[in-house]
Design a protein around this motif. Sequence first.
Motif, PDB file in Angstrom:
ATOM      1  N   SER A 343       0.795  -1.218   0.000  1.00 27.65           N
ATOM      2  CA  SER A 343       0.000   0.000   0.000  1.00 27.65           C
ATOM      3  C   SER A 343       0.831   1.273   0.000  1.00 27.65           C
ATOM      4  O   SER A 343       1.785   1.413   0.750  1.00 27.65           O
ATOM      5  CB  SER A 343      -0.913   0.003   1.223  1.00 27.65           C
ATOM      6  OG  SER A 343      -1.585   1.238   1.306  1.00 27.65           O
ATOM      7  N   GLN A 345      -0.607   4.127   0.711  1.00 22.33           N
ATOM      8  CA  GLN A 345      -1.399   5.057   1.502  1.00 22.33           C
ATOM      9  C   GLN A 345      -0.885   5.178   2.930  1.00 22.33           C
ATOM     10  O   GLN A 345      -1.671   5.365   3.853  1.00 22.33           O
ATOM     11  CB  GLN A 345      -2.869   4.598   1.534  1.00 22.33           C
ATOM     12  CG  GLN A 345      -3.595   4.788   0.234  1.00 22.33           C
ATOM     13  CD  GLN A 345      -4.070   6.204   0.092  1.00 22.33           C
ATOM     14  OE1 GLN A 345      -3.293   7.096  -0.164  1.00 22.33           O
ATOM     15  NE2 GLN A 345      -5.344   6.435   0.278  1.00 22.33           N
ATOM     16  N   GLN A 347       0.892   3.723   6.507  1.00 20.71           N
ATOM     17  CA  GLN A 347       0.589   2.524   7.268  1.00 20.71           C
ATOM     18  C   GLN A 347      -0.875   2.491   7.699  1.00 20.71           C
ATOM     19  O   GLN A 347      -1.425   3.479   8.158  1.00 20.71           O
ATOM     20  CB  GLN A 347       1.501   2.450   8.501  1.00 20.71           C
ATOM     21  CG  GLN A 347       2.949   2.163   8.160  1.00 20.71           C
ATOM     22  CD  GLN A 347       3.117   0.812   7.482  1.00 20.71           C
ATOM     23  OE1 GLN A 347       2.556  -0.185   7.933  1.00 20.71           O
ATOM     24  NE2 GLN A 347       3.861   0.786   6.398  1.00 20.71           N
ATOM     25  N   LYS A 348      -1.463   1.337   7.578  1.00 17.73           N
ATOM     26  CA  LYS A 348      -2.860   1.127   7.955  1.00 17.73           C
ATOM     27  C   LYS A 348      -2.921   0.769   9.435  1.00 17.73           C
ATOM     28  O   LYS A 348      -2.235  -0.148   9.891  1.00 17.73           O
ATOM     29  CB  LYS A 348      -3.432  -0.005   7.103  1.00 17.73           C
ATOM     30  CG  LYS A 348      -4.825  -0.461   7.502  1.00 17.73           C
ATOM     31  CD  LYS A 348      -5.266  -1.606   6.625  1.00 17.73           C
ATOM     32  CE  LYS A 348      -4.348  -2.793   6.752  1.00 17.73           C
ATOM     33  NZ  LYS A 348      -4.779  -3.919   5.925  1.00 17.73           N
ATOM     34  N   VAL A 376     -10.935   2.760   9.718  1.00 19.03           N
ATOM     35  CA  VAL A 376      -9.507   2.492   9.665  1.00 19.03           C
ATOM     36  C   VAL A 376      -8.790   3.785   9.291  1.00 19.03           C
ATOM     37  O   VAL A 376      -9.351   4.656   8.631  1.00 19.03           O
ATOM     38  CB  VAL A 376      -9.151   1.384   8.657  1.00 19.03           C
ATOM     39  CG1 VAL A 376      -9.731   0.042   9.091  1.00 19.03           C
ATOM     40  CG2 VAL A 376      -9.629   1.738   7.252  1.00 19.03           C
ATOM     41  N   TYR A 378      -5.429   5.415   7.433  1.00 22.96           N
ATOM     42  CA  TYR A 378      -4.262   5.311   6.566  1.00 22.96           C
ATOM     43  C   TYR A 378      -3.565   6.665   6.651  1.00 22.96           C
ATOM     44  O   TYR A 378      -4.072   7.656   6.129  1.00 22.96           O
ATOM     45  CB  TYR A 378      -4.658   5.018   5.121  1.00 22.96           C
ATOM     46  CG  TYR A 378      -4.913   3.564   4.820  1.00 22.96           C
ATOM     47  CD1 TYR A 378      -4.173   2.906   3.838  1.00 22.96           C
ATOM     48  CD2 TYR A 378      -5.883   2.842   5.487  1.00 22.96           C
ATOM     49  CE1 TYR A 378      -4.410   1.571   3.540  1.00 22.96           C
ATOM     50  CE2 TYR A 378      -6.120   1.505   5.201  1.00 22.96           C
ATOM     51  CZ  TYR A 378      -5.385   0.881   4.235  1.00 22.96           C
ATOM     52  OH  TYR A 378      -5.623  -0.442   3.939  1.00 22.96           O
ATOM     53  N   SER A 385     -14.253   1.156   6.010  1.00 29.15           N
ATOM     54  CA  SER A 385     -13.924   0.090   5.070  1.00 29.15           C
ATOM     55  C   SER A 385     -15.018  -0.976   5.051  1.00 29.15           C
ATOM     56  O   SER A 385     -15.432  -1.469   6.104  1.00 29.15           O
ATOM     57  CB  SER A 385     -12.587  -0.557   5.441  1.00 29.15           C
ATOM     58  OG  SER A 385     -12.258  -1.569   4.507  1.00 29.15           O
ATOM     59  N   ARG A 389      -9.922  -6.233   6.782  1.00 25.67           N
ATOM     60  CA  ARG A 389      -8.627  -5.592   6.553  1.00 25.67           C
ATOM     61  C   ARG A 389      -7.590  -6.542   5.968  1.00 25.67           C
ATOM     62  O   ARG A 389      -6.768  -6.152   5.150  1.00 25.67           O
ATOM     63  CB  ARG A 389      -8.114  -4.989   7.870  1.00 25.67           C
ATOM     64  CG  ARG A 389      -8.795  -3.684   8.257  1.00 25.67           C
ATOM     65  CD  ARG A 389      -8.273  -3.164   9.581  1.00 25.67           C
ATOM     66  NE  ARG A 389      -8.600  -4.082  10.668  1.00 25.67           N
ATOM     67  CZ  ARG A 389      -7.989  -4.082  11.844  1.00 25.67           C
ATOM     68  NH1 ARG A 389      -6.989  -3.258  12.063  1.00 25.67           N
ATOM     69  NH2 ARG A 389      -8.360  -4.920  12.797  1.00 25.67           N
ATOM     70  N   PRO A 400      -9.224   2.449   0.733  1.00 28.25           N
ATOM     71  CA  PRO A 400      -9.655   1.221   1.412  1.00 28.25           C
ATOM     72  C   PRO A 400     -11.138   1.218   1.747  1.00 28.25           C
ATOM     73  O   PRO A 400     -11.630   0.250   2.327  1.00 28.25           O
ATOM     74  CB  PRO A 400      -8.811   1.229   2.691  1.00 28.25           C
ATOM     75  CG  PRO A 400      -8.601   2.674   2.977  1.00 28.25           C
ATOM     76  CD  PRO A 400      -8.471   3.341   1.632  1.00 28.25           C
TER      77      PRO A 400
END
Length: 499
Positions: A343, A345, A347-348, A376, A378, A385, A389, A400
């Motif tokens: 990803s 975007q 860290q999730k 969530v 990002y 979402s 996940r 997401p």
Amino acid sequence: MGYALPQDFVAKMERLLGEEYERFMQSYDAARFYGIRVNTLKIAVESFEHISPFSLRKIPWAQEGFYVHEEARPGKHPYYHAGLYYIQEPSAMAPVELLDIQQDDRVLDLCAAPGGKSTQIAAKLAGTGLLVTNDNHPDRTKALAKNIELYGVRNAVVLNAVPEEIARTFANYFDKILIDAPCSGEGMFRKDEDMAKQWAKHSVEKCVLMQRDILRTAARLLAPGGRIVYSTCTFSPEENEAMIAEFLEQDSRFHIVPIGEDHGFAKGQGEWIRTLTDEAGKSFEETTIQAVNGTGRLWPHRLEGEGHFLAVLQHDGTLASRDESLEDTSGRKKKEVRGSKASAQDQKTKLTSDEQELVQQFMQDHLITALSGEAVRYGQHVYMSPVERERLDGLKVVRPGFFIGTLKKNRFEPAHPLATALRPEEVTRWIHLSSSDDEIIRYLRGETLTLPEDRVQRGNESVPAKGYALICVDGYSVGWGKWLDGMLKNEYPAGWRWT
């Protein structure tokens, strides 16, 4: 026609079409047809017909589609900025109609940019189920994400991945898959003369290789009993009937659902592939040649639209349950896969309790509706979402889920896509602007407006006028504004503004 068609293309079409060739060539001198598709996530078709600022004529194969005159310039009306309709070539509306989308379906649009068909899918899902929309070209996903947001889609995930990467965690998962396959684009020569000029570079042979891989991977992504619609905007038999014939002979679990000849659609041309061979050099079986007659062709000399090919592929249901798609044959969960396209975007992470409180306080103060999905984060962006996940691990995720806002120091700022997806009855504070007044144009240009307090509408007397308000044109949301002491601070994003 002010440009020359490639001579090799002309010779091929004369050979294929025979007595229809002259009518086909005459279509290049005829006027093009323009269309819009009503976005039923925001307005009912009947309601739009009542308020439409330009004349409409029904497109027979699309439930929400209408022909409009080129002079209408539908992209230059506030309703376009409110996401009430998508400007779409009429023939391009046909593939999604054949997907037979039902509420709660899980749907994948595999080659989605710029997102017209994805927004059509989302409207048919009506806020239920899941839409995963993907394109493997990073630059094209910008337009894809923007269209998902403009049209008020709340249940979509936007990916930038190749099909094989998606199959790692979404195997046997989707009820419906749309493949609007990359192709040589012969059906779009009348719409875009650059495609005619670039035709030799987008060779049929190169396109066939991509299409073959995409179809095979899509079969792995499909749930038991699911449906794939394969479409192209080219006339090439190698990319159309032959591609489907090869797929059918390699995967006996699929059969063609005949499309029929309503609305001026024509049958597929099995005879055109009789002398062709599959990847291994083997000629096609007679039963397969007859089967591909059940595919469909949209010819510009037979109907009011550009050239397309369509095939509906139905799975027979013999795969294992889709709930096992995250497990290997031993029953253990697959190991997390993180390749070079993890990803982009940031860290999730889950929201902290303090961050959750900031988001919840904003929702309590400004919304009177609940948002579905898991919150969530990002980076500093917060999304709701609609998918587990772990499904997104190892994928390059553009969105997401439903982008609702950004966490700043000790505050939460609502995102523009949150506004475009809301209705006045879902918020505590809103302001109506008229499509016939200069105010809406000034708002869409990013200007600050002077508005008295009585223009700030509230569903409850206890709600103060001060704060974020949903800005609407004729009752349909276009963005946020922040009202204070007679001034409306404009929150319309710079990249979206009226030019």
